[in-house]
Scaffold this motif. Structure first.
Motif, short mmCIF file in Angstrom:
data_model
loop_
_atom_site.label_atom_id
_atom_site.label_comp_id
_atom_site.label_asym_id
_atom_site.label_seq_id
_atom_site.Cartn_x
_atom_site.Cartn_y
_atom_site.Cartn_z
N ARG A 242 5.85 5.49 -8.08
CA ARG A 242 5.07 6.15 -9.14
C ARG A 242 5.92 6.45 -10.37
O ARG A 242 5.43 6.39 -11.50
CB ARG A 242 4.45 7.44 -8.60
N ASP B 235 0.83 -1.21 0.00
CA ASP B 235 0.00 0.00 0.00
C ASP B 235 0.86 1.26 0.00
O ASP B 235 0.58 2.22 -0.72
CB ASP B 235 -0.92 0.00 1.22
N THR B 236 1.90 1.27 0.80
CA THR B 236 2.80 2.43 0.88
C THR B 236 4.24 1.94 0.78
O THR B 236 4.94 1.82 1.79
CB THR B 236 2.59 3.20 2.20
#
Length: 339
Positions: free
Chosen positions: A48, A24-25
């Protein structure tokens, strides 16, 4: 900040990056540059940026599929191979040595296959009929990490290989310019002294523990590379060489990469690099390190056919092979140390 350093062991790196994609992170990646021209740097890349590169690459190639991992998994090019393959739903195939034929044969039928190589690997594969025939079954073969000899590319393409020459670095999440054309979202500009500048969503965030270097290399959203280039009449990027690879000999500025490229075009030269070394009389002298069997005078004349005579190397060293880094690039620092 917690950082993920991809393992140099392919199976471990594949597991690491699989979990990283699912997190998730996720922590940013820490990629160490090859150090082919000096001190290695720790490049920090958020997920990203990597995924932006993966998406843009897939759109440019027009397909996704299974990738062959023939590059070190701890460097950015190897990481990209793993992530592209995993995002497409396929575990990458680890290539043992340069046996791409075996890796392709072991793969599932009907799934597009892609490969990413450095020029030295392609040069060796095109000399092996079995391996180059296997490589021709790939949808595309990305070749980056250094200048691609036009003759090697032509030989590969003549045997059915779809070659795509890429340009990029760890700081741009790997190749971000394909055959001179930036990927979607990537900006390319030529700054002072011909310096290539890159912008877009694939850029790294910073250098690990080096804010001064980060501030020096990232200005107003643009990454200032160490490469000199130009845009041709069609707007395609052409890399001339590294900015620090211009040798000033007797007051004449000589782009060493252009001279090396010319030497490699000679039929009797298997490989060559050109280095500038200190010289009491000339300031610097150009030294060619050559793999091949040809007379020095002939090579000087060969260079002078297309470049000024002053660009011809003053000294030649003959070797059986050029030293390579683990990622397949020529170890120019080792050449300098030897000279």
């Amino acid at each position: 900040m917690s950082l993920l350093r991809p393992s140099g062991e392919p199976s471990v790196a594949i597991r690491q990056l699989s979990r990283w994609l699912e997190a998730d992170t996720p922590a940013p990646l820490l990629i160490e540059t090859s150090g082919s021209t000096g001190r290695p740097k720790g490049v920090v890349i958020p997920r990203r940026a990597v995924l932006a590169s993966v998406d843009a690459s897939a759109r440019r190639l027009g397909a996704t599929g299974r990738w062959l991992l023939a590059l070190p998994s701890s460097y950015v090019a190897g990481v990209q191979v793993i992530v592209r393959s995993l995002v497409a739903g396929h575990e990458p195939a680890v290539v043992d040595g340069l046996d791409v034929a075996r890796a392709i044969e072991a793969g599932p039928a009907g799934v597009p296959t892609f490969a990413s190589l450095v020029p030295t690997q392609l040069h060796r594969i095109v000399a092996d009929p079995v391996q180059v025939a296997a490589l021709a079954r790939c949808e595309a073969v990305l070749v980056g990490g250094g200048g691609l000899d036009p003759d090697v590319r032509r030989r590969a393409e003549d045997q059915g290989v779809r070659v795509v020459a890429t340009y990029g670095s760890s700081e741009t999440s790997g190749g971000c310019v394909y055959d001179g054309v930036p990927l979607d979202g990537v900006g390319v500009a030529i700054g002072a002294e011909g310096r290539v500048r890159i912008s877009g969503p694939t850029l790294f965030s910073h250098y690990d523990d080096d804010p001064e270097l980060t501030a020096e290399c990232v200005v107003d959203g643009w990454f200032l590379t160490s490469d000199a280039g130009r845009l041709d009449a069609d707007g395609r990027l052409e890399i001339i060489g590294r900015l620090d690879d211009v040798v000033v000999s007797g007051g004449v500025k000589i782009p060493a990469a252009a001279v090396a490229r010319r030497l490699r075009e000679h039929l009797l030269v298997e490989d060559a690099e050109v280095i500038g070394v200190p010289d009491a009389e000339w300031g610097q002298r150009l030294v060619a390190v050559v793999v091949g069997n040809v007379r020095e005078a002939e090579l000087r004349d060969w260079v002078s056919l297309v470049h000024p005579r002053s660009w011809a190397p003053r000294e030649f060293r003959w070797v059986e092979s050029l030293p390579l880094l683990p990622n397949g690039k020529v170890d120019r620092q080792a050449l300098r140390d030897d000279l």
